[in-house]
Each structure stands twice: as C-alpha cells, then as structure tokens.
Motif scaffolding. Structure first.
Motif, PDB file in Angstrom:
ATOM      1  N   ILE A   8      20.240  41.869  72.714  1.00 44.94           N
ATOM      2  CA  ILE A   8      21.452  41.187  72.253  1.00 44.94           C
ATOM      3  C   ILE A   8      21.703  40.077  73.254  1.00 44.94           C
ATOM      4  CG2 ILE A   8      23.928  41.404  71.802  1.00 44.94           C
ATOM      5  CD1 ILE A   8      22.503  43.330  70.036  1.00 44.94           C
ATOM      6  N   SER A   9      21.971  38.879  72.771  1.00 40.16           N
ATOM      7  CA  SER A   9      22.150  37.801  73.745  1.00 40.16           C
ATOM      8  C   SER A   9      23.245  36.847  73.301  1.00 40.16           C
ATOM      9  CB  SER A   9      20.831  37.056  73.943  1.00 40.16           C
ATOM     10  OG  SER A   9      20.275  36.723  72.693  1.00 40.16           O
ATOM     11  N   ALA A  10      23.733  36.130  74.296  1.00 38.50           N
ATOM     12  CA  ALA A  10      24.781  35.141  74.022  1.00 38.50           C
ATOM     13  C   ALA A  10      24.495  33.877  74.820  1.00 38.50           C
ATOM     14  CB  ALA A  10      26.149  35.699  74.406  1.00 38.50           C
ATOM     15  N   ALA A  11      24.665  32.736  74.165  1.00 42.34           N
ATOM     16  CA  ALA A  11      24.554  31.446  74.850  1.00 42.34           C
ATOM     17  C   ALA A  11      25.906  30.752  74.697  1.00 42.34           C
ATOM     18  CB  ALA A  11      23.461  30.594  74.214  1.00 42.34           C
ATOM     19  N   VAL A  12      26.410  30.282  75.806  1.00 38.21           N
ATOM     20  CA  VAL A  12      27.767  29.743  75.790  1.00 38.21           C
ATOM     21  C   VAL A  12      27.820  28.378  76.468  1.00 38.21           C
ATOM     22  CG1 VAL A  12      30.098  30.078  76.708  1.00 38.21           C
ATOM     23  CG2 VAL A  12      28.827  32.042  75.822  1.00 38.21           C
ATOM     24  N   ILE A  36      34.720  25.504  73.141  1.00 37.66           N
ATOM     25  CA  ILE A  36      33.560  26.397  73.352  1.00 37.66           C
ATOM     26  C   ILE A  36      32.600  26.283  72.182  1.00 37.66           C
ATOM     27  CG2 ILE A  36      34.587  28.426  72.226  1.00 37.66           C
ATOM     28  CD1 ILE A  36      33.329  30.132  74.499  1.00 37.66           C
ATOM     29  N   SER A  37      31.330  26.394  72.485  1.00 39.68           N
ATOM     30  CA  SER A  37      30.361  26.578  71.402  1.00 39.68           C
ATOM     31  C   SER A  37      29.421  27.672  71.853  1.00 39.68           C
ATOM     32  CB  SER A  37      29.615  25.288  71.092  1.00 39.68           C
ATOM     33  OG  SER A  37      29.008  24.779  72.254  1.00 39.68           O
ATOM     34  N   LEU A  38      28.966  28.443  70.883  1.00 41.87           N
ATOM     35  CA  LEU A  38      28.166  29.597  71.292  1.00 41.87           C
ATOM     36  C   LEU A  38      27.157  30.003  70.226  1.00 41.87           C
ATOM     37  CD1 LEU A  38      29.550  32.230  69.659  1.00 41.87           C
ATOM     38  CD2 LEU A  38      31.307  31.843  71.377  1.00 41.87           C
ATOM     39  N   GLY A  39      26.166  30.706  70.690  1.00 45.41           N
ATOM     40  CA  GLY A  39      25.173  31.296  69.795  1.00 45.41           C
ATOM     41  C   GLY A  39      24.991  32.751  70.170  1.00 45.41           C
ATOM     42  N   LEU A  40      24.728  33.571  69.164  1.00 42.80           N
ATOM     43  CA  LEU A  40      24.560  35.011  69.421  1.00 42.80           C
ATOM     44  C   LEU A  40      23.220  35.485  68.848  1.00 42.80           C
ATOM     45  CD1 LEU A  40      28.102  36.371  68.472  1.00 42.80           C
ATOM     46  CD2 LEU A  40      27.110  36.257  70.774  1.00 42.80           C
ATOM     47  N   GLY A  41      22.534  36.269  69.665  1.00 44.63           N
ATOM     48  CA  GLY A  41      21.241  36.809  69.227  1.00 44.63           C
ATOM     49  C   GLY A  41      21.332  38.306  68.995  1.00 44.63           C
ATOM     50  N   GLY A  42      20.574  38.772  68.021  1.00 46.69           N
ATOM     51  CA  GLY A  42      20.495  40.211  67.782  1.00 46.69           C
ATOM     52  C   GLY A  42      21.655  40.789  67.025  1.00 46.69           C
ATOM     53  N   ALA A  45      24.253  26.773  70.671  1.00 46.89           N
ATOM     54  CA  ALA A  45      25.377  26.481  71.565  1.00 46.89           C
ATOM     55  C   ALA A  45      25.369  25.022  72.006  1.00 46.89           C
ATOM     56  CB  ALA A  45      25.330  27.402  72.779  1.00 46.89           C
ATOM     57  N   LEU A  46      24.206  24.413  71.996  1.00 50.06           N
ATOM     58  CA  LEU A  46      24.095  23.031  72.479  1.00 50.06           C
ATOM     59  C   LEU A  46      24.043  22.021  71.348  1.00 50.06           C
ATOM     60  CD1 LEU A  46      21.498  23.660  75.340  1.00 50.06           C
ATOM     61  CD2 LEU A  46      23.949  23.192  75.607  1.00 50.06           C
ATOM     62  N   ASP A  47      24.145  22.519  70.118  1.00 46.91           N
ATOM     63  CA  ASP A  47      24.199  21.641  68.958  1.00 46.91           C
ATOM     64  C   ASP A  47      22.978  20.729  68.860  1.00 46.91           C
ATOM     65  OD1 ASP A  47      25.486  21.165  66.688  1.00 46.91           O
ATOM     66  OD2 ASP A  47      26.905  19.691  67.498  1.00 46.91           O
ATOM     67  N   ALA A  48      21.812  21.319  69.013  1.00 46.70           N
ATOM     68  CA  ALA A  48      20.582  20.525  69.026  1.00 46.70           C
ATOM     69  C   ALA A  48      20.180  20.106  67.618  1.00 46.70           C
ATOM     70  CB  ALA A  48      19.474  21.354  69.661  1.00 46.70           C
ATOM     71  N   THR A  49      19.275  19.162  67.596  1.00 49.14           N
ATOM     72  CA  THR A  49      18.710  18.704  66.325  1.00 49.14           C
ATOM     73  C   THR A  49      17.224  19.016  66.298  1.00 49.14           C
ATOM     74  OG1 THR A  49      20.315  16.930  66.121  1.00 49.14           O
ATOM     75  CG2 THR A  49      18.244  16.663  64.921  1.00 49.14           C
ATOM     76  N   MET A  50      16.768  19.563  65.174  1.00 49.15           N
ATOM     77  CA  MET A  50      15.349  19.853  65.012  1.00 49.15           C
ATOM     78  C   MET A  50      14.715  18.666  64.281  1.00 49.15           C
ATOM     79  SD  MET A  50      15.271  22.947  66.266  1.00 49.15           S
ATOM     80  CE  MET A  50      16.728  22.709  67.285  1.00 49.15           C
ATOM     81  N   SER A 106      31.302  20.314  80.837  1.00 48.91           N
ATOM     82  CA  SER A 106      30.748  21.499  80.178  1.00 48.91           C
ATOM     83  C   SER A 106      30.076  22.424  81.189  1.00 48.91           C
ATOM     84  CB  SER A 106      29.711  21.090  79.131  1.00 48.91           C
ATOM     85  OG  SER A 106      30.337  20.470  78.037  1.00 48.91           O
ATOM     86  N   ILE A 107      30.285  23.687  80.980  1.00 49.07           N
ATOM     87  CA  ILE A 107      29.607  24.709  81.780  1.00 49.07           C
ATOM     88  C   ILE A 107      28.829  25.582  80.804  1.00 49.07           C
ATOM     89  CG2 ILE A 107      29.912  26.570  83.459  1.00 49.07           C
ATOM     90  CD1 ILE A 107      32.790  25.521  83.845  1.00 49.07           C
ATOM     91  N   THR A 108      27.626  25.976  81.190  1.00 49.41           N
ATOM     92  CA  THR A 108      26.859  26.829  80.285  1.00 49.41           C
ATOM     93  C   THR A 108      26.552  28.161  80.944  1.00 49.41           C
ATOM     94  OG1 THR A 108      24.688  26.093  81.061  1.00 49.41           O
ATOM     95  CG2 THR A 108      25.703  24.824  79.269  1.00 49.41           C
ATOM     96  N   ALA A 109      26.333  29.133  80.102  1.00 50.30           N
ATOM     97  CA  ALA A 109      25.881  30.433  80.598  1.00 50.30           C
ATOM     98  C   ALA A 109      25.083  31.121  79.510  1.00 50.30           C
ATOM     99  CB  ALA A 109      27.068  31.304  81.010  1.00 50.30           C
ATOM    100  N   PHE A 110      24.132  31.917  79.969  1.00 46.98           N
ATOM    101  CA  PHE A 110      23.316  32.700  79.042  1.00 46.98           C
ATOM    102  C   PHE A 110      23.335  34.138  79.525  1.00 46.98           C
ATOM    103  CE2 PHE A 110      19.507  34.533  77.252  1.00 46.98           C
ATOM    104  CZ  PHE A 110      19.480  34.008  75.971  1.00 46.98           C
ATOM    105  N   GLY A 111      23.491  35.049  78.587  1.00 46.46           N
ATOM    106  CA  GLY A 111      23.493  36.469  78.967  1.00 46.46           C
ATOM    107  C   GLY A 111      22.699  37.280  77.969  1.00 46.46           C
TER     108      GLY A 111
END
Lengths: 152, 297, 801
Positions: B196-200, B214-220, B129-134, B177-182
């Motif tokens: 199951i998770s979501a990062a927004v 919006i950008s998001l990531g989904l777990g599970g 969701a945060l567009d990070a770089t590894m 930007s506002i973020t939330a994790f659930g």
C-alpha cells in the motif's frame, strides 16, 4: 524466428542463434555449460540467478537473450583471476558464509558489483545491496560479515 | 510457439511493428514484469517489440520551462540516481530507490512500470501526485495523455495497441511544494503484492500550520493506481488533525475497493491505506517520520 | 559426461566435482586449513586441553571451494550424452477418481521418447513411502491431492516434455474434498485412505494422574494454539539424474538427505537386486526435512530403464509448493496446571495434525510431538492425545524439528502466561520447572548432562539488562518487548535404533578418507566429521577427505535429519578414527619390529622408539600393507520406546537451549520486527563454532519467517500462493544481524568429544519467544502462527484469533 546474438560472457564472446523468448539463465546453463548461475523461482524474487550485466546485477531469469546482445555478462565462473579466488570468494569461505551454497553465486555477484562501485560500503549499504537475495540456510549474518571483511 | 522479435532503434520502427502486429505485440523494455508472466506461461508472446535501445526513450532532462522529461525506458536505478529528479521531485528519488531490489531497479523501467498499470505500482502514484503527462507516439503521431486519464482499469491504460509510451513530462511543482512518498510492505524488501503506498505533494500555508493545497496518489487500494479529488479536497485548507484524518479514513473505507489477496483482506488494506496516507502526509507536512526510507515503519 | 565415464575412484566424492577439480582444489584446501589451524593455535594459548587439537577450531568447509566457484555439482547441473528430460502430468483435482488416462496424443508429440503411467507398474511396486508404502509413484485409480503425479513423460528437451504433458487427457470423477482435520474426523465424511479411512494415527500417552494434577493446581491455563502449513523453501528444487552405468548398475544422482532409503526403494520398485542399484547424493541445495521422500527418484529410474537413456527431472518452484511435503498445519489445545509458587502439576494436551493426502513422516512427527509435549520441563502428571488425519492436501511430512517447533510454541507461550499471572519472571518459572540431571522424562528416561539451566543462567543477565534498558522506552505506536523460550530436543530417531557407521582408510601417499554414512545436506557435517575423525586418529584434519552420501560406498547410517549427524556419525567417526590409529600404530610397530606400545600416532606424525617421522613417511614405511588398514566405527545406542505406552529411552541424548528475543510491534499496523536475538545452547562440545553459529543464525531466520509471514495458503484443496511472490520468506533486512550465539559449557559423556549437535533445533524457540515478546510489548497473547500483521491487528483490537 531465431535471432543472432553475441553474448560476451566473462570476457569471451559467444555468437548464438536464439529464440527471442530464451532467457539468459537458460543459455548460460544449457548452452554454455555455465551452471554456477542457479535457477529457482523464475520470477526475479530469489536472486539465485543473479549475473552482472554491464557490471550491474540483474536476474538472468528475467533477461531475454536478445536484450543482452552485445553486452557484457559476468557470472560466478568469471570471478577467479588466474585460478585464484577473488578476495570476496575467499571471505565467503573463511567466514562461513556458505552453507548449502545454492544462493552463493547470486550473493557473490551482487556483492561483487557493490564492492566495485563502492569499495567501502557501510554495513547498512551491504544489507541494502543484498536485500533481494534469498538465503534459507545462513540467516545472512555471516554473508554480511564476509562482505564487510573485504571492505578494507 | 515461435515468436517474432523486433529490436527497434527508433520510435518509428517500434510503431511500425506495433501496427503490423495488429494488437498481438508485446512491448518489452526492462522486461521484469513481462518475462515473469512469460515464465509463468500466463503470456506467450507472438511478437516482442524491444524498445530498450530507442534513444528517444532514454535520458532525463529539464526542459526550458522547468518541465522534467523522463524517457520511458529509463530504469528505476537511473531515476533513483538522477540529480535532476532529486532536486525537482525528491519523493521520486526515494520511491525509485525502494523498488524491489537492486537487480530489479537495474532492469525495470519507469515507462514499463507505468504501462503495466499495476494497482500496487509505485511510480504511477507519484505521477498522479505530480500531475504528469504521458507522451505517446503512434501511427498518427504524438499524443499527450494527462496521467489522471491514463489508468483505465486493472492492468489497462489509455494506451492504444499501436501506441508506445515515449516519455513522461512532469511540470515543475508550484513554489513551496513539499513531497513525500510512503509505502507499507509486509517485509522490508522485495514485496510487490499487497503493498500500500501514498505519494503526496502539498503546500503549507498560514505559517506552516495548514495544508493549503495537496495532490496525492494511492497505490494498492483499487483496481488501478488511484487518485481521489474528494480526499484531496478534504485535506485542502485544513490543519491536519486526528479529526481530519478520521474523516479521510471514513472516506477511504467508503469508496476504496482494494483487491483482497492471499495476505490481507480488503478491510485491512483500507486500514493500512489510511495509516499510510496519514503518515505520509505528516512526513511532508511536519517532517515527522519513524519509517525507514520510504517504508512507513 | 557419458554413462561410461562418470565413474570416479573410490576415495573421491562425486558430488564435489570432477576428479581433476578435486585434485586441483585439494591442495588449496590443505593450505586454507593449515593456515586456519596455525592461526587458531596461536590464538588459543596454552590453556586448552591438549587432547583437543582440532575440535573447536573454525575449520573452513571442504565443499565451499566448489561452491564459491559455481562448480559444485547440484543435480540440475549435470548433463549427460543422450539425456532425456522428464516432466509430470499432475492432478487438477484435490480428490477424484481417475476414469481414464489418454496418452495417445502425447505419444506422438515431438521429441517424446517415453511415457510412464501407473498401469505399467506392477501392484507390488507402485506404492512407496518413507515409513509406510502408501504413496503411488504415479496415481492409478484415484488422486488424493491437487498436484499429485499421474503421468511422467520424457522427451529430448524439457520444453517438449512439458508440451507433451499438456496433451495428456485425464478424465476425472471429482469426489468430496476433505480440507480440514475436523471434517476428516466427522462422521459420514468420505474416506481418503482405503485402509485407515481418515486417521493416520491416534496416539495416547499419560504419566501420573492428570485429575490429581489439576486438583493440586492453584491456577489452570487453558488455551488453543494454531499453526499454518509451511514450505521448506530449500532454494534448490528437487532434481535427479537416472541412468544405467556400464556395469549395468541403475544409478540415480539426486539431491537427498538419505541415499540409502532411495537405494532400497529403487531396488524394490525396479525389481533389481540391491547390488545393481546405486544412489549418489549430489550437492544438496538445502533440505530441512523436505528431501527425504520420493520426488524424482522412482519415475526417473523407471523411465531410464524404459528408454535406455539417461533421464533428468528437475522440479519447478511451483511443483515444490504444490507437490512436495509441507510442515503440518496443527491445532493444539492445552491445559496447564500449576501451584501458586510456580510448580507445574499437570499438563493436558490435545494435538490435531493435518497430515495431507499420504502418510509420509506424519507418524514420526506425531510420535515426536507426543514425546516432546511438556519438554523441557518436569511434568508430574501428563496426558497427551495426538491425532493425525488425512486430508486432500499435499502430504505433510518432515520439516526442521518434526513438529516440535509448534509444540514449543504452545508450551512456552503457556509457561510465559503462567509466569505473568503468578508475578514471576520467565526465567524463574523455568528454573523451578526446568529439567536437570537425574530428572525423568515423560517416557521414564533418566537424563544426564542436561544444560538447560546453564542456558538460562547465560540468558538471565542479558534479560535483566535489556529489561532495564527498555523500561519506559516504548511509546506511542511503537512497543518493544522481550520474550524468552526454551527447548529440549531428543537427538536422532524417536525410539528406533538408528546406527551410524564410518570407515577410515589411508593410502600410500598419505591421503586419508573417511567414509561416513550420513550425507552432508548443506550444514557442513562432512567437515565436522573430518575434524572428529582426524582428532581421533591423531592426524591433521586437512588430510582427511570425507566421502558420504553414496549408497554403495558407505553403509546405511540413516538420514541426515533429527540433528543426528554430529552425534551419531560423529561417534562413528570417532570410533573409526581410534580404530584406524590402533591399526596404523600396530602396522608401524610390526615394520620396525618395535614393541607396540612404543609407537604412537599423534599430531600428524608417528613417534616410534622416541623418533619422529611424518605421517607420509610412516605410510611409505607400511607400504602395500596400508590397504589392509581399515578403521571401522559403529555407533548404535540402545534406544527403544513402546509406542503404546511411550515408555522407554527414545533418544540417546537431548539438547537444550534458551532464547531471548527483542521485538518491536507497530500497534497501529500490527507489524512486528525482530530486533535482537540471544541464543544460548547446550549443544555439548562445539566441534566447529563457525558451523554451529551458522546453524543458529539460520534457525533464527527460519523462525522469523514462521513467526511472521510464512503460510501456504490453501483454498478448497488448492494452494493459492505457490511462489515466492506471495509466500514470504525473510530477506536480509528482515532478519536482524544482532544474533548472539552462546554455547554454554556442557559436555555430553556419550557424544564425540562431548558433542551433542545444534542443527535444526535453533529454530524451535524463535516463534514462541517472539510471541512472548509480543505479549510483553502489547499485552495481547498471540496464539496463531504466523503472527502476520492483520492477525496481530485483530488481536490488538480484541478480536481474538
């Protein structure tokens, strides 16, 4: 290969030659005779093997001995001072927080770390701290009350 | 079986060992995932490369351009307690504070978690969701891998056998930007299967009445931590409504392939993913939240 | 520790710690108890029955001093010189013939010192079991479940034993696998047991006339209920140490609920005379019914005899899941008939048990389910059929309540539905049908001292208040609900005499020891028994040490199970304490040449001819003759039931309770949370409130697990979730701390100081109460345990079970 490590357990250094894959719970129990740290699930879920590593709770079943080299480990055997129980141990006694006792050392270590870091935790902070330690006998209530009773 | 052990002090030492081991090494940082597998005899390492004491893998810093750098061996606890992270990416603090329990947070590392690439993992989806770089280091030097190219398959990443994840670079979020994790879990702690998770991360527009971006990531919900440009598109430039979330849900059911497990069917997981995503988006969008911490209920 | 120096004096309890530790901490325990007694006395005021000096006090447990220090002796903690470590080779198939076992590679593996297979165990010694000897110590010709032990290996280290196990080659011929009870009963299905085919037991019981009962009914509810298998999840895995001591006594130190059972079994299995066997219970890290079967005992004993060295075996968590007994998966079909004014007229029950691969406690659980069908209500016309069958699953056995939790789930859900349909409150329907003094049970037993309605009385105002508080509070996807369930439970074995004994002795220094037959399995029963013995003897509780759980120091008093210790062993301790007091007073009178009636032992001193001396002084006065004083108590109530007609008095007393729970359902996700629980118990007089509350709180927690998550997942005969990662136990955040234990004022005329017991029963109403609260919250009726989120969502969407 073996690795030479020094584990400082309850303030006492132990120089040991270990397999790199040996876990601290095994070393405590089998090589140092400190059997108060209990072993159950071996996957970090139950909390029975909780010890403090540099004052913070960790699962000793997931802690490889070389990773603990040179660091301070505290176990339930190190909670007494001059033969006297710590206030938390005493509270577990008087509040009925102990039943079968198998989870007790893990709870004591977890709560000891909490109280050292935060001497006056709220009830929800106590619950949060012990949420990962399983107990099948007590229903947790008396454990929480025991911790709460020593928060002054 | 005997096992070699390298307590690396520098990334160079670690990489040297990885090269020498020719793909047979296991990197260990916090060890909370690897040692479980060892205890279960699913992994019998012949060479452990311990990276937990490499200085370059530690620390959380804000760089001059606002990028936040997190060392790969930073523990979840350090992430949860970092003021830099709390200020820059609040959802990461919340997310890290809710990983398993204190014992695991004290030992497990963000880099280890990301490299495990567990589809249920929480840190990976915040990265998405945060567009990070590894940023990795290998025999040929550094490599920067955008996180959206990092998760390749089930427990598989773009990291090569002789490479090490050194640090994570998270660019500053766009203003507003506002973020939330659930997170959904069967119980209120310690679950790491069937979550199951979501990062927004989102930006509101039109007097806060619309999601502008919006950008998001989904777990599970799949074989890897998942991002979905299609879902992001559906949630861009819209006023969030039952109708919009209905379409999102349909899309989720159409394309997501969660792993069925001992607790839940794939369909139930899809359903939960739709609810989790909606509740998490609304947490960011309007601040409504009936959950406890990051738990959606 | 060596084989020679492990022995301890008669009055020490081995499990607690070394003799030195016991000496050191006994003084600390004295102080702790004295402080507690003083504090409690000060708080009691003067309105307390002076005869109850100790009973009812919050006396700290006498083993907690060891436990908080990490010094309690769990079996896995014990090391001995020359010790070998054992592991098992276990079946890879749920059902297969064993064609060949090749141990040749294992024999030469590093560190291996002994290998045991069924081939070297004589036929008449191979089979063991708690009720029927049907379970091979090691499988010989056939395996009946995946995980069944086939070979046991001891080596210098556990790792070596483990490695050697992998070298054993077993050739199998897989057989048809029976995985459901229906399949087991179907015609043409392969027979699992050579004698009984696939039926373990098929019980019938009826009372009145079921047809007439349904004719009288204005309303009939017919429903199916289903529960999944559960694991005990005691945190300490089974563990034991076996060795032959310096007097040639085969000794097994093991975590168990019943040392005397293993003692007899080991004598038979080894061919040794009874006096050359000893079983000592180590500190037990939880049991819940799961430590009453053979696990490590027989194999470790045979291997120590074979190798001449001490042998230790500790199960892994995975072994616990795959190879120890489970709570039965159960299906219940229930028809309940009632008049429109709420009176039950008929109950027709059909139970089906998945008994797993061997009998274990299936027979006992089945009998209890039959006797408890319809408890705790007046059922004029009852018919029960209960069938337990073999399948190729790990054996089902005893677990907290012996199946009654599931019977109650069905019964209480039915009753609540009945109340709803009739527009009555769940309290009212129970008042109409609840058992009272003078009522007869379905076995024809006349009840006395029934506190069921008192427990309802205690709950009623709370229920009404919470109903008002919650009115209109449920909104959107969050729905709150209240649920009520009751229990009635017979204490002790079902219809079989099961006496308990106790002996009380003093030493010249004033130490008193109570030898009690039933062991403390973590509940704190040793402390309760010390309190009862002290009260009856007239001495201070801190003086008494309890020695229990040693098959050579105490009589066989049955297991610690079925909530029987407070009542059975408490009565024995009471009688022994009184006997001790009598003998002690006589001895003092003789020494003083005083009339017998002028000497009294009370409140820890002796009053003789109006002069008071301390207990120690009296002991010194008696001198050597003190060895001749031995208080003895045996409690053996006359109970019997005909297992064909189910007529008789199966239990000496019954406990009752009413639980109220408040839950919240997230209707969008299907998740349920327990928010509050009020548990009103008729447990008779409460011996130790701290202990009793602890039992209730623990029962609630276990109930939450069974209600919401716990399930051993099986597929084709294999257990898919043999670990805590996927078998979900409730943690501190999942169990509410808002649990209120309420003890209603009852007194059992047959119990020690009026006590009945609490223990396992607190679990029984929780799943039923939670299911009923769900029904209250969302207008859908769960009929399946666990009520996990996906099941619930299906139910909410009208998909049924």
């Amino acid at each position: 290969m073996t690795v030479d490590v020094t584990l400082n357990v309850n303030g006492r250094p132990h120089s040991l030659s270990v397999e790199p894959t040996e876990t601290v719970v095994g070393i405590l129990r089998e090589r140092l005779g400190l059997t108060g740290t209990h072993k159950d699930c071996s996957m970090g879920v139950c909390g029975a093997c909780t010890v403090l590593l540099d004052d913070r709770p960790v699962s000793s079943c997931l802690l490889l001995a070389p990773q603990a080299d040179g660091r301070e480990i505290r176990t339930v055997e190190g909670l007494e001072r001059d033969g006297r129980l710590s206030p938390l141990q005493q509270a577990f006694l008087t509040h009925g927080a102990v039943q079968c006792g198998y989870c007790t050392p893990g709870f004591l270590m977890t709560a000891t770390a909490l109280l050292e870091e935060n001497p006056k935790p709220t009830r929800s902070e106590i619950v949060e701290a012990i949420k990962g330690n399983l107990c099948r006998c007590t229903g947790y209530k008396k454990i929480i009350e025991a911790v709460e009773s020593v928060t002054g | 079986m005997s096992c070699r052990y390298t307590a690396a002090r520098t990334t160079a030492e670690a990489v040297e060992a990885l090269v020498a081991a020719k793909g047979e090494a296991h990197v260990i940082a916090g060890g909370v995932a690897l040692v479980i597998l060892m205890n279960e005899k699913l992994v019998e390492p012949s060479w452990l490369v311990d990276v937990s004491r490499i200085d370059a893998l530690h620390g959380i810093d804000r760089l001059s351009d606002g990028t936040v750098r997190i060392g790969a061996a930073v523990t979840h606890r350090e992430v949860a307690e970092s003021e830099i992270i709390a200020e820059a990416f609040p959802m990461m603090s919340e997310m890290a504070a809710e990983i398993a329990c204190g014992r695991i947070m004290n030992k497990g590392t963000i880099g280890g978690n990301i490299c495990l690439a567990d589809p249920q993992g929480d840190p990976p989806i915040t990265m998405l969701a945060l567009d990070a770089t590894m940023r990795t280091v290998g025999p040929d030097g550094r490599r920067d891998i955008p996180v959206r190219e990092f998760f390749v398959d089930l427990y598989e990443t773009a990291l090569r056998d002789d490479e090490l994840l050194q640090e994570i670079l998270i660019p500053p979020m766009k203003p507003g930007s506002i973020t939330a994790f659930g997170k959904y879990a069967a119980r209120k702690a310690m679950d790491y299967t069937s979550t199951i998770s979501a990062a927004v991360r989102l930006i509101r527009g039109a007097g806060n009445g619309r999601i502008e971006e919006i950008s998001l990531g989904l777990g599970g919900v799949g074989q890897t931590p998942v991002y979905s440009e299609a879902l992001e598109e559906m949630l861009t430039n819209v006023r969030p409504s039952d109708e919009v979330f209905g379409r999102v849900r349909e899309r989720l059911f159409a394309v997501m392939e969660p792993i069925e497990d001992h607790l839940y069917s794939a369909n139930y997981k899809r359903h939960v993913a739709a609810v989790t995503l909606r509740r998490t988006v609304m947490k960011a969008f309007s601040g409504t939240w009936e959950g406890e911490g990051v738990l959606i209920r | 520790m060596t084989v020679g120096d492990w022995k301890e004096p008669e009055g020490e309890k081995f499990a607690l710690g070394t003799v030195e530790e016991q000496a050191r901490w006994q003084a600390e325990y004295h102080r702790l108890v004295r402080d507690t007694v003083e504090r409690e006395r000060a708080g009691r005021g003067t309105d307390v029955d002076v005869d109850l000096r100790t009973i009812g006090m919050r006396i700290p447990r006498n083993d907690a001093l060891y436990k908080v220090r990490g010094r309690a002796r769990y079996a896995g903690n014990i090391e001995m010189e020359g010790m070998l470590y054992g592991r098992f080779v276990r079946s890879q198939y749920p059902h297969a013939r064993i064609l060949k076992i090749d141990i040749s590679k294992a024999e030469t593996a590093p560190g291996v010192k002994g290998i045991l297979t069924a081939a070297e165990i004589p036929d008449d010694r191979l089979l063991v079991g708690p009720i029927s000897d049907d379970t091979p110590i090691l499988a010989r010709d056939k395996v009946r479940f995946a995980g069944e032990p086939i070979v046991a290996i001891v080596a210098e280290t556990e790792q070596q034993a483990e490695a050697a196990c992998l070298l054993v080659e077993v050739d199998y011929e897989p057989l048809e696998t029976v995985i459901t009870p229906e399949q087991a009963l179907a015609e043409g299905t392969v027979r699992i047991d050579p004698e009984d085919g696939n039926v373990i037991t098929d019980l019938h019981h009826s009372q009145g006339d079921i047809e007439i009962g349904f004719t009288e009914a204005d309303i009939i509810l017919e429903n199916d209920f289903e529960t999944e298998p559960i694991d005990h999840c005691f945190l300490e895995t089974p563990a034991g140490v076996a060795f032959v001591d310096s007097d040639d006594v085969l000794t097994v130190l093991v975590c168990t609920q019943y040392p005397h059972y293993h003692h007899k079994q080991l004598a038979r299995v080894t061919g040794r005379p009874m006096e050359r066997v000893r079983v000592v219970q180590t500190v037990v890290g939880g049991a819940f019914g799961g430590k009453m079967d053979n696990t490590v005992e027989c194999a470790s004993a045979l291997l120590t005899l074979k190798t001449g060295r001490p042998v230790k075996i500790v199960f892994t968590r995975e072994e616990v899941f795959t190879a120890t007994t489970k709570r039965h998966a159960m299906k219940i079909h229930q028809r309940l008939g009632a008049t429109k004014d709420g009176r039950i007229t008929a109950l027709d029950v059909r139970n089906l048990f998945d008994g797993g691969a061997y009998r274990s406690y299936s027979m006992i659980c089945s009998g209890r389910c039959v006797i408890h069908a319809g408890m705790p209500y007046r059922i004029p016309n009852l018919r029960v059929r209960h069938t337990a069958v073999f399948t190729n699953h790990a054996p089902s056995g005893a677990m907290r309540s012996f199946g009654v939790v599931k019977v109650a789930f069905a019964m209480e859900c039915q009753l609540n539905e009945l109340a709803d349909k009739l527009g009555m409150s769940p309290i009212e329907i129970r008042r109409i049908n609840g058992l009272v003094d003078g009522d007869h049970t379905s076995t024809g037993q006349t009840l006395t001292d029934v506190g069921l309605l008192k427990s309802l009385d205690a709950i009623e105002p709370i229920y009404e208040q919470r109903q008002k508080d919650l009115a209109g509070q449920s909104n959107g996807t969050r729905r709150r609900g209240l649920g009520i369930a009751c229990l009635g439970y017979g204490i002790g074995y079902s219809g079989v005499r099961n006496p308990s004994t106790a002996r009380v002795r003093a030493e010249a220094d004033g130490t008193v020891t109570a030898f009690c037959g039933t062991p403390d399995i973590g509940t704190g029963s040793d402390t309760s028994l010390a309190m009862v013995a002290a009260e009856s003897a007239g001495i201070a509780v801190d003086r008494i040490r309890v020695v229990s759980g040693d098959s050579t120091k105490t009589d066989d008093s049955g297991p610690t199970s079925a909530s029987r210790t407070t009542y059975f062993s408490g009565n024995a301790a009471h009688i022994a304490g009184q006997d001790f007091k009598q003998q002690f007073e006589t001895a003092v009178a003789n020494k003083l040449h005083a009339p017998r009636e002028e000497v009294r032992l009370q409140e820890d001193s002796v009053i003789a001819r109006n002069e008071r001396m301390t207990f120690e002084e009296a002991c010194r006065l008696i001198g050597d003759e003190i060895d001749g004083i031995g208080g003895y108590g045996k409690f053996d109530p006359d109970i019997a039931v005909n297992i064909l007609t189910f007529e008789g008095n199966p239990y000496p007393t019954y406990v009752f309770a009413t639980h109220l729970v408040e839950i919240e359902v997230d209707t969008e996700l299907g998740t349920t949370d327990l928010l509050k629980a009020w548990c009103a118990h008729d447990a008779g007089t409460i011996v130790n409130p701290t202990g009793a509350e602890g039992q209730i709180e623990g029962g609630v927690a276990m109930g939450v697990g069974q209600a919401l998550w716990e399930r051993v997942v099986r597929q084709d005969g294999y257990i898919m979730n043999p670990h805590y990662r996927d078998y979900l136990l409730p943690g501190a955040k999942d169990v509410t701390q808002e649990i209120e234990s309420i003890f209603v004022d009852t007194h059992d005329r047959t119990g020690p100081y009026g006590a009945k017991g609490v223990a396992e029963v607190s679990l029984i109403p929780i799943p039923a109460a939670m299911a009923s609260a769900v029904a209250d919250a969302v207008d859908a009726r769960p009929s399946h345990l666990p009520m996990d989120a996906e099941y619930m969502l299906g139910l909410l969407n009208g998909n049924g079970a």
